[in-house]
Each structure stands twice: as structure tokens, then as C-alpha cells.
Scaffold this active site. Structure first.
Site, PDB file in Angstrom:
ATOM      1  N   ASP A  91       1.897   8.540   3.589  1.00 52.06           N
ATOM      2  CA  ASP A  91       0.770   7.740   4.227  1.00 52.06           C
ATOM      3  C   ASP A  91      -0.315   8.748   4.350  1.00 52.06           C
ATOM      4  O   ASP A  91      -0.382   9.728   4.871  1.00 52.06           O
ATOM      5  CB  ASP A  91       0.907   7.230   5.834  1.00 52.06           C
ATOM      6  CG  ASP A  91      -0.180   6.420   6.156  1.00 52.06           C
ATOM      7  OD1 ASP A  91      -0.405   5.449   5.561  1.00 52.06           O
ATOM      8  OD2 ASP A  91      -0.733   6.871   7.185  1.00 52.06           O
ATOM      9  N   ASP A 115       1.013  -0.411   9.038  1.00 50.41           N
ATOM     10  CA  ASP A 115      -0.206  -0.547   7.862  1.00 50.41           C
ATOM     11  C   ASP A 115      -0.026  -2.263   7.611  1.00 50.41           C
ATOM     12  O   ASP A 115      -1.064  -2.801   7.468  1.00 50.41           O
ATOM     13  CB  ASP A 115       0.358   0.124   6.696  1.00 50.41           C
ATOM     14  CG  ASP A 115      -0.476   1.630   6.749  1.00 50.41           C
ATOM     15  OD1 ASP A 115      -1.036   2.053   7.938  1.00 50.41           O
ATOM     16  OD2 ASP A 115      -0.261   2.362   5.830  1.00 50.41           O
ATOM     17  N   THR A 155      -6.058   4.258   2.943  1.00 47.04           N
ATOM     18  CA  THR A 155      -6.617   5.627   3.256  1.00 47.04           C
ATOM     19  C   THR A 155      -6.371   6.629   2.032  1.00 47.04           C
ATOM     20  O   THR A 155      -7.503   7.519   1.833  1.00 47.04           O
ATOM     21  CB  THR A 155      -5.612   6.270   4.552  1.00 47.04           C
ATOM     22  OG1 THR A 155      -4.302   6.150   4.213  1.00 47.04           O
ATOM     23  CG2 THR A 155      -5.856   5.473   5.727  1.00 47.04           C
ATOM     24  N   THR A 156      -5.512   6.655   1.453  1.00 45.94           N
ATOM     25  CA  THR A 156      -5.255   7.588   0.277  1.00 45.94           C
ATOM     26  C   THR A 156      -6.486   7.127  -0.780  1.00 45.94           C
ATOM     27  O   THR A 156      -7.190   8.037  -1.139  1.00 45.94           O
ATOM     28  CB  THR A 156      -3.957   7.446  -0.566  1.00 45.94           C
ATOM     29  OG1 THR A 156      -2.907   7.261   0.520  1.00 45.94           O
ATOM     30  CG2 THR A 156      -3.931   8.495  -1.395  1.00 45.94           C
TER      31      THR A 156
HETATM   32  P1  ADP Z   1      -3.587   3.631   0.097  1.00 44.64           P
HETATM   33  O1  ADP Z   1      -3.415   4.618   1.242  1.00 44.64           O
HETATM   34  O2  ADP Z   1      -4.811   3.785  -0.563  1.00 44.64           O
HETATM   35  O3  ADP Z   1      -3.031   2.432   0.802  1.00 44.64           O
HETATM   36  P2  ADP Z   1      -0.910   3.344  -1.311  1.00 44.64           P
HETATM   37  O4  ADP Z   1      -0.027   4.375  -1.727  1.00 44.64           O
HETATM   38  O5  ADP Z   1      -0.595   2.519  -0.389  1.00 44.64           O
HETATM   39  O6  ADP Z   1      -2.258   4.038  -0.840  1.00 44.64           O
HETATM   40  O7  ADP Z   1      -1.338   2.491  -2.673  1.00 44.64           O
HETATM   41  C1  ADP Z   1      -2.033   1.397  -2.711  1.00 44.64           C
HETATM   42  C2  ADP Z   1      -2.573   0.850  -4.148  1.00 44.64           C
HETATM   43  O8  ADP Z   1      -1.314   0.662  -4.792  1.00 44.64           O
HETATM   44  C3  ADP Z   1      -3.312  -0.271  -4.088  1.00 44.64           C
HETATM   45  O9  ADP Z   1      -4.354  -0.119  -4.997  1.00 44.64           O
HETATM   46  C4  ADP Z   1      -2.505  -1.285  -4.352  1.00 44.64           C
HETATM   47  O10 ADP Z   1      -2.972  -2.514  -5.170  1.00 44.64           O
HETATM   48  C5  ADP Z   1      -1.352  -0.834  -5.492  1.00 44.64           C
HETATM   49  N1  ADP Z   1      -0.218  -1.386  -5.659  1.00 44.64           N
HETATM   50  C6  ADP Z   1       0.584  -1.988  -4.658  1.00 44.64           C
HETATM   51  N2  ADP Z   1       1.842  -2.525  -5.189  1.00 44.64           N
HETATM   52  C7  ADP Z   1       1.785  -2.248  -6.502  1.00 44.64           C
HETATM   53  C8  ADP Z   1       2.428  -2.619  -7.611  1.00 44.64           C
HETATM   54  N3  ADP Z   1       3.722  -3.140  -7.524  1.00 44.64           N
HETATM   55  N4  ADP Z   1       2.266  -2.190  -8.813  1.00 44.64           N
HETATM   56  C9  ADP Z   1       0.913  -1.305  -8.841  1.00 44.64           C
HETATM   57  N5  ADP Z   1       0.106  -1.089  -8.080  1.00 44.64           N
HETATM   58  C10 ADP Z   1       0.494  -1.480  -6.776  1.00 44.64           C
HETATM   59 MG    MG Z   2      -1.352   1.546   1.386  1.00 43.18          MG
END
Ligand code: ADP
Ligand code: MG
Length: 514
Positions: A56, A381, A89-90
């Protein structure tokens, strides 16, 4: 003439900009590898040896103990993102870092900071319009919310549970506390318990408190329970215990004991006669009172802390009672079921179907502290994004598709912008590209090739994201795979990243007192 104390340090002009930008970029860079479904986790060890393992972004940045003031601003971007929308957040931190990197290049090309700031503001406005255009024309129902929840938990360790199962629990929890007036997010709590596999994670229609009955022969479960909360010590009043008895015969001793006995019995009878089924008291309960009440099948819990008292009161509608003299059924609360269950060394009490509030608890379990902590963050989240999506009713395609569309729109509008500002607007688009690029590199694909392929697919098919399934990575329409994010998560990320980057870029004088 010296206007500053000799101890203060001053950095000016390009040096100040460079050092701030570098610090901000470095922070953003540190969370880049955690983005997306194949994002890696980080292990953070603090000076006391305490270990946190997480994917996270907000947690990582918070635990990193960052001192540099400009770097701290990126941490704040993540914090704001977490507070406002609960996810992304990332994404927000990584975009902010890349906006800074692009700003650095522009400064090197002698584009003035003010021009960069103006260009970024203009580009952010275009980006927000592009997000509006990405909003899917679908009904945000239970199934779609489950997709939103599942997308948000991507890449997080969900232990033995599939993200789909966990998503279902989360959406059911939110459904419970939602009506036409909106989502009462505060009515959903998360309770964590180490010691079972995470597949035992469950939704409790009520609250969970870490309390056990005062007597082991008391019922471990009561249905259809009338509940009293007492601010009364059910033991011999301390004043009398401390008093010295001038006892000089066995009769007098017996009389004193009898007096005690009958005082205690009086308490117990008052409670039993009131017809209440379950008593939570904030004070102590004498063993004799406990065993008498156990005989009457009354369930009693003692020493309840103030926060548990508050949640019990708000869930069951019970009012605190200060004296046994007026045990009035009017002040009793009610629940469909109260039960105590043992988990490892802990006894937990579940209060379900309380009459006053529709509070629900996601009861998270996992084999170790680390698994449980990460599950708690993932569930937190997911609850937040489901709330966000349900409140606004707006979702956009995930997997980088929205960012491809945003960058495309910003670039095409940049062409119509005069002067050097155009360079800044284009740079903004390049910074947004970092999201699909990073999703690609975190899955082991070449980021440049992927970006080219994504843009081509966006051009020809409309929506194009980098879909990461268990086995493979493909370019396709994310909506067809249920990969969707709340529009507000994207909006907030763009806005707060742009705000932090422009704020940092504008600074050309750093005066630090020692
Ligand atoms: P953040 O802290 O920004 O939420 P995450 O590690 O949760 O970072 O990643 C979020 C990103 O991953 C979003 O852009 C979301 O659309 C993308 N995402 C979620 N599931 C998938 C998937 N199965 N394939 C590709 N991208 C995905
Ligand atoms: Mg996320």
C-alpha cells in the site's frame, strides 16, 4: 548585512529547485514497483525492529519516515488521496514524481517555472475533462461494485481468500449500511483476529468486542437479548471492605459476612428481577454475584472499556444505567443474538442484529499478524472505493486505459496551445503515461513497446488497458474483464499530483533554520 542567523542554511535558484525536485522524485520512485496487480511488496523495519510488509503506497510512505520537506509533500499527496478516496495512493505519488521529473527537464531547457505551472494547470483541467469522458455508461450495481472492490485489492496479499470472495464480503457490508441517502461508511468496521486462515474472514451483522463472560457456566449465546449497560460495581462497596470491624465473636463475623452476602445477593436479584438477559458493566463483578447470575442464565461482562461501551450502546440502543435502583426496561437495548467464541487465546463477543444501528463488521482473520494487517488495509481500501463509487455512481476503465485516454486528450489539445506553455502541457501527458508504463514494467513487459501497443489499440478500439490475469498479460478492453476504478480516484490523483508538483516547482529559495 546578515538578516538570517548564522546557523540557517540557504539554497537559492536552480539549486533549490533541483534539490527539491530530486527529493520528490526519489520518494515517488520508491513506491513505483508496488503499482498494479504484479506490484511487489515492501518490508519496512523501523528503528525498534517493528516490521511492516505492505503493497500500500500510503502505508509505505507513512512508514518511511521522510524528512526532506519537498519529499514530505509527495507523502502528503498520498495521505490526501487516502483520506479523500481511499485508494490510488501509489498512482498519485508516481504521477507527482513524474510531473517533477518532466519539470526538471523543462527548467533545463530554460522554460520558466511560472510557465510550467501554468501549463500543468491547463493540462490538469484537460485531464479532468478526459476523465469525465471516460465515465462508463453503466449502472453501478452490486456486481459492478464488486468489480471495483476487486480491482482495488489487486496486488495486495489477500491470504487464502480470492480477491473475488473478499470483494463480495466488502460490497455486502456496504450494501448493509447504504440507502437512498447514501453510505454510512462509519457503520462498517473491520475487526482483525490472528490465528486462523484468512478463508475464515466473514461478515458479522453487528459488532465484535474483545470481551468474555465473567463466569464460565454462563450461556455462551443468547438469542433475542435484552441488554443493560451498567456503570455500577457489582461488588461489596469498597468503603465497607476497608472499614475495620471490631469483631470479637464468631457471631459477629458471621453477621458481617451475612451483611456482605445479602448486599451482593441484593444486586444480583435486582438484575435478575429486571428481566434483562445480558449485562455489560463498566466496573467489576464479584464472583458471588457472577455465580448467582449464572444460575439465573444472565450473561454478564465486566470492565467494559469506554469505546466498547459506546459501540454496544449505539448498536443495541441501550442507555447507560448509573444505579441498580431504577433498572428500567426503557433503558435496555436489544440484539437478535449475543455470542462469545474462543479464537486461540482470545474470547470475542459478537453482538448481532442490534436494534438501534445497522452496524456491520468485516471480521478479518489470517494466519499471521502480517497477513492480517495487509488484509485489513486491503479491506479498508476496498470499502472506501466501493463507498466512493456508490456515492458518485461513476467508474472508469482501469488497467491504464484511463491514463492512455487522458494522455491522448492532453496531447491533442496541447497542439492548440501557444508558446512554451505547450511544452509543459505535453510534458504533463508524458507524466501521465508513467502509469501504463509502470503497469507494464511491473509485469515484466517492455514499457515502451507496451505504451506503443496501448496507444495503437486505444486509437483503433477505443478502450485499451494492460490486462493482467493470473497467467497472461494482454491488451484489451479492461471493462470486459471487470477492471474498473472509481472516477473520483483518478480525479483526485491528477489534481493532488499536479498541485504538489507545481508547488514544489515554484520554490526557488529554501531557507532552513538549524
Ligand atoms: P494504487 O495505490 O494507485 O491504488 P495499486 O497497486 O492498487 O495502486 O494499483 C492500481 C492500478 O492497478 C489501477 O490503475 C488499476 O486499474 C490497476 N489494475 C487493477 N487490476 C488490474 C488488472 N487485473 N490488470 C491490470 N491492471 C489492473
Ligand atoms: Mg489500489
Amino acid at each position: 548585512m546578515f538578516i538570517l542567523s548564522e546557523d540557517s542554511q540557504r539554497t537559492e535558484g536552480r539549486d533549490a529547485q533541483s534539490s527539491n525536485i530530486m527529493a520528490g522524485k526519489a520518494v515517488a520512485e520508491s513506491v513505483r514497483t508496488t503499482l498494479g496487480p504484479r506490484g511487489m511488496d515492501k518490508m519496512l523495519v523501523d528503528s525498534g525492529g517493528e516490521v511492516v510488509i505492505t503493497n500500500d503506497g500510503a502505508t509505505i510512505l507513512e512508514e518511511m519516515d521522510i524528512e526532506h520537506p519537498a519529499a514530505q509533500m509527495i507523502v502528503e499527496v498520498a495521505e490526501t488521496q487516502e483520506a479523500e478516496v481511499g485508494d490510488g495512493t501509489t498512482t498519485a505519488a508516481v504521477i507527482a514524481g513524474n510531473l517533477l521529473g518532466e519539470a526538471e527537464d523543462l527548467l533545463d531547457q530554460d522554460v520558466h517555472a511560472t510557465t510550467i505551472v501554468e501549463g500543468y494547470h491547463e493540462a490538469a483541467r484537460i485531464a479532468l475533462e478526459a476523465i469525465d469522458d471516460q465515465v462508463l455508461d453503466v449502472e453501478v450495481d452490486h456486481d459492478l461494485l464488486a468489480e471495483v472492490a476487486e480491482s482495488s485489492m489487486t496486488g495486495k496479499g489477500t491470504g487464502g481468500l480470492t480477491p473475488a470472495e473478499l470483494a463480495e464480503t466488502v460490497v455486502t457490508a456496504i450494501d448493509h449500511v447504504s440507502d437512498d441517502d447514501g453510505v454510512r461508511r462509519d457503520d462498517v468496521s473491520v475487526y482483525t483476529q490472528v490465528g486462523a486462515s484468512s478463508s475464515a474472514t466473514d461478515l458479522v451483522e453487528g459488532i465484535v468486542v474483545d470481551e468474555e463472560p465473567v463466569h464460565e457456566t454462563m450461556p455462551s449465546s443468547v438469542e433475542d437479548a435484552d441488554i443493560a449497560i451498567l456503570d455500577v460495581a457489582l461488588e461489596v462497596r469498597t468503603g465497607e471492605v476497608d472499614a475495620e470491624y471490631a469483631i470479637d465473636s464468631i457471631d459477629q463475623l458471621n453477621a458481617a459476612l451475612d451483611a456482605e452476602e445479602s448486599e451482593l445477593r441484593g444486586y444480583a436479584e435486582a438484575i435478575a428481577d429486571s428481566g434483562v438477559d445480558v449485562v455489560f458493566t463498566t466496573d467489576d463483578v464479584d464472583d458471588r454475584v457472577a455465580s448467582y447470575l449464572a444460575g439465573e442464565d444472565v450473561l454478564v461482562y465486566e470492565d467494559i472499556g469506554s469505546s466498547d461501551v459506546k459501540s454496544i450502546a449505539s448498536a443495541t440502543g441501550a442507555r447507560r444505567i448509573g444505579t441498580l435502583d431504577d433498572l428500567d426496561a426503557e433503558d435496555f437495548g436489544h440484539a437478535e443474538r449475543i455470542r462469545t467464541e474462543r479464537f486461540g487465546d482470545d474470547d470475542l463477543t459478537f453482538i448481532e442484529g442490534g436494534q438501534a444501528a445497522e452496524a456491520v463488521t468485516v471480521f478479518v482473520r489470517g494466519g499471521t499478524e502480517h497477513v492480517v494487517d495487509e488484509l485489513e488495509r486491503a479491506v479498508g481500501d476496498a470499502l472506501d472505493v466501493v463507498e466512493t463509487a456508490r456515492e458518485s455512481g461513476e467508474v472508469v476503465p482501469g488497467a491504464g486505459a484511463s491514463e492512455i485516454a487522458i494522455a491522448d486528450r492532453v496531447r491533442s489539445e496541447a497542439a492548440g496551445i501557444e508558446g512554451r506553455k505547450q511544452l509543459a502541457v505535453n510534458a504533463f501527458a508524458d507524466a501521465i503515461d508513467v502509469i501504463p508504463r509502470t503497469l507494464a514494467s511491473n509485469t515484466g513487459r517492455d514499457p515502451i513497446d507496451s505504451l506503443v501497443d496501448l496507444r495503437a489499440a486505444h486509437e483503433s478500439e477505443g478502450r485499451a488497458g494492460l490486462i493482467t490475469d493470473r497467467e497472461e498479460v494482454t491488451i484489451d478492453d479492461p471493462v470486459e474483464y471487470g477492471i474498473v476504478d472509481p472516477a473520483d480516484v483518478k480525479r483526485e490523483a491528477v489534481e493532488s499530483a499536479a498541485e504538489a508538483a507545481t508547488m514544489i516547482a515554484r520554490i526557488d529559495d529554501v531557507i532552513a533554520a538549524e
